[in-house]
Scaffold this active site. Structure first.
Site, short mmCIF file in Angstrom:
data_model
loop_
_atom_site.label_atom_id
_atom_site.label_comp_id
_atom_site.label_asym_id
_atom_site.label_seq_id
_atom_site.Cartn_x
_atom_site.Cartn_y
_atom_site.Cartn_z
N LYS A 1 5.90 4.58 -2.40
CA LYS A 1 5.19 6.58 -1.95
C LYS A 1 6.44 6.82 -1.68
O LYS A 1 7.18 6.52 -0.45
CB LYS A 1 3.86 6.74 -1.59
CG LYS A 1 3.69 8.04 -1.29
CD LYS A 1 1.88 8.25 -1.41
CE LYS A 1 1.65 7.17 -0.31
NZ LYS A 1 0.26 7.67 -0.08
N ASP B 1 2.25 -5.42 10.67
CA ASP B 1 2.49 -3.81 10.21
C ASP B 1 4.04 -3.94 9.21
O ASP B 1 4.68 -5.49 10.20
CB ASP B 1 3.03 -3.69 12.12
CG ASP B 1 4.20 -2.38 12.09
OD1 ASP B 1 4.53 -2.00 11.08
OD2 ASP B 1 4.07 -1.84 13.24
N ASP C 1 -1.78 -4.78 5.21
CA ASP C 1 -2.22 -3.52 5.77
C ASP C 1 -2.29 -3.90 7.64
O ASP C 1 -2.69 -4.89 7.93
CB ASP C 1 -2.66 -2.58 5.74
CG ASP C 1 -2.66 -1.34 5.56
OD1 ASP C 1 -3.09 -0.88 4.88
OD2 ASP C 1 -2.93 -0.96 6.93
N ASP D 1 2.62 1.33 -0.78
CA ASP D 1 1.65 3.07 -0.35
C ASP D 1 1.20 3.36 0.38
O ASP D 1 0.58 4.27 1.13
CB ASP D 1 -0.03 3.26 -1.19
CG ASP D 1 -0.68 4.38 -1.75
OD1 ASP D 1 0.54 5.28 -1.73
OD2 ASP D 1 -1.54 4.26 -1.71
N TRP E 1 -5.68 -0.37 -4.65
CA TRP E 1 -4.33 -0.51 -5.58
C TRP E 1 -4.67 -2.29 -6.06
O TRP E 1 -3.93 -2.90 -6.51
CB TRP E 1 -2.62 -0.67 -4.43
CG TRP E 1 -2.66 1.35 -4.94
CD1 TRP E 1 -3.35 2.22 -5.40
CD2 TRP E 1 -1.21 1.49 -4.47
NE1 TRP E 1 -2.21 2.85 -5.28
CE2 TRP E 1 -1.06 2.53 -5.43
CE3 TRP E 1 0.10 0.83 -4.95
CZ2 TRP E 1 0.22 3.50 -5.28
CZ3 TRP E 1 0.87 1.49 -4.51
CH2 TRP E 1 1.27 2.97 -5.26
N GLY F 1 -7.26 -0.56 0.02
CA GLY F 1 -7.53 -1.36 -0.80
C GLY F 1 -7.59 -1.55 -1.98
O GLY F 1 -8.48 -2.41 -3.12
#
Ligand code: SAM
Length: 394
Positions: free
Chosen positions: A212, A135, A119, A172, A55, A53
């Site tokens: 990312k 997911d 997440d 990310d 970010w 967490g």
């Protein structure tokens, strides 16, 4: 950030603990923001693959609390200093702009901020952040996200977009790295497509997408695909991301979906041929606005490949023109996204090992992992009596 570490990793790792970030990744987002002003005019944000967490912490502190970091904070300090100088040398003279900036030490929270973090792992609560455990590659996550953004969302209405669209989607995401380079890059690209698909469902025109990537062989094809949806696409490497790692971030600005495009929950991008069809479809277009830069590698024989060109129709709506051109054989058509190293030059080098200051005390992690994937393995090892099993004494 594991508890057992002796803080000998890199400066960002230690700094993260000192400044209260849950992970060193916080600096990557702060450095990306410093370069691209990601948080300017942003109130609705989706943070994908967000655990533990850090970010989301950055989002919470910048958007909800109104804190400033990096260049913005430095500019404030400089403005304050200039105001003090003005007071000393020209008492009574107040530059309005100077005054406005000088009191910006006060927090300036934004109104109507909505941040959703997703997440696979649970995320410990953070002020003002809606957290979902899901997911991002699963189609059921899209309606979950739409519902979190907009409580009036009806999952039964297919292809419905969020009524309260989002300004910024960040991801990310990283799979558990196997060490098999090609496999890792493939899984990472699936995460990226899932993130992009979610972004296309919720972003408002003009919105931003940051994700990312692992720079593999064919990453230039990805840049060309992203260029269909965004006016500007950059590859950025923050100084806090190790130079030795293939990790980088794509920064996509000014979301302008091609005319007639609507994100589909039924047919997500990256599955089937929707994206490649979009890349090869021809459309009747008007004048060229910003042709993309096309490069082809020299390799003898020639092949036919699409060239992408952003165009605008009379209403100023951007579309993508696709034109077949001859290029060297071997699928070597590439759109080279500008590469930008970000983070101040005075920033720490994440590949360097810095000497620990005298009397350095190792701090505890800010947020211990909630449910790491290795938790079960640790429990089993503990039950067995350690790495080598129970030692029996005679
Ligand atoms: N940005 C985070 C932060 O600042 O704390 C760090 C993210 S960490 C590098 C990568 C995360 O991706 C992991 O927490 C992992 O659980 C998550 N992840 C990987 N695959 C995922 C998936 N399919 N759906 C949701 N999250 C996923």
């Amino acid at each position: 950030m594991g508890k057992s570490s002796k803080d000998k990793r890199d400066a960002y790792y230690r700094l993260a603990k000192e400044q209260g970030w849950r992970a060193r990744s916080a600096f990557k987002l702060l450095q990306l923001d410093e370069e691209f002003d990601l948080f300017a005019n942003v109130t609705r944000v989706v943070d994908l693959c967000a655990a533990p967490g850090s970010w989301s912490q950055v989002l919470s502190r910048v958007l909800i609390k109104g804190e400033k970091f990096g260049r913005a904070a430095w500019e404030d300090r400089e403005a304050k200093f200039r105001q003090q100088m003005l007071n000393v040398f020209s008492p009574g003279v107040t530059a309005t702009q100077e005054v406005a900036r000088a009191d910006s030490d006060e927090l300036k929270p934004r109104k109507d901020v909505k941040i959703v973090a997703i997440d696979l792992q649970p995320i410990s609560p953070l002020p003002g952040i809606i957290t979902l455990r899901a997911d991002i590659t699963h189609p059921a996550t899209v309606p979950l996200l739409l519902k979190a953004l907009d409580p009036d969302y009806e999952p039964s209405k297919k292809n419905q977009q969020a009524a309260q669209p989002v300004d910024l989607v960040i991801s990310d995401g990283a799979p558990d790295v196997t060490g098999l380079h090609d496999l890792d890059i493939y899984v990472q690209s699936q995460l990226l497509f899932a993130a992009l698909n979610l972004a296309l469902c919720v972003l408002k025109p003009g919105g931003k997408f940051v994700a990312k990537i692992f720079r593999g062989k064919n990453v230039d094809v990805l840049y060309a695909q992203l260029k269909i949806f965004f006016e500007h696409v950059y590859v950025a490497k923050p100084r806090s991301s190790r130079a030795s790692s293939v990790e980088a971030f794509i920064v996509c600005l000014n979301f302008q979906p091609p005319k007639g495009f609507s994100a589909s929950l039924e047919e997500p991008l990256g599955v089937g041929h929707r994206l490649s069809n979009m890349m090869t479809e021809r459309s009747s277009m008007l004048p060229i606005v910003a042709p993309t830069l096309l490069q082809s590698q020299q390799s003898g024989a020639w092949d036919v490949a699409p060239v992408f060109t952003r165009v605008e129709d009379q209403d100023g709506i951007a579309e993508v023109e696709v034109e077949d051109v001859s290029v060297p054989e071997g699928n070597h058509t590439r759109w080279i996204a500008p590469f930008i190293a970000c983070g101040d030059l005075s920033a720490f080098d994440s590949d360097a090992s810095y000497k620990l200051p005298p009397g350095h005390v190792s701090l505890d992690p800010v947020q211990p992992p909630t449910a790491p994937p290795y938790k079960r393995a640790l429990e089993m090892r503990k039950a067995k009596g350690g790495a080598y099993g129970k030692t029996t004494t005679k």
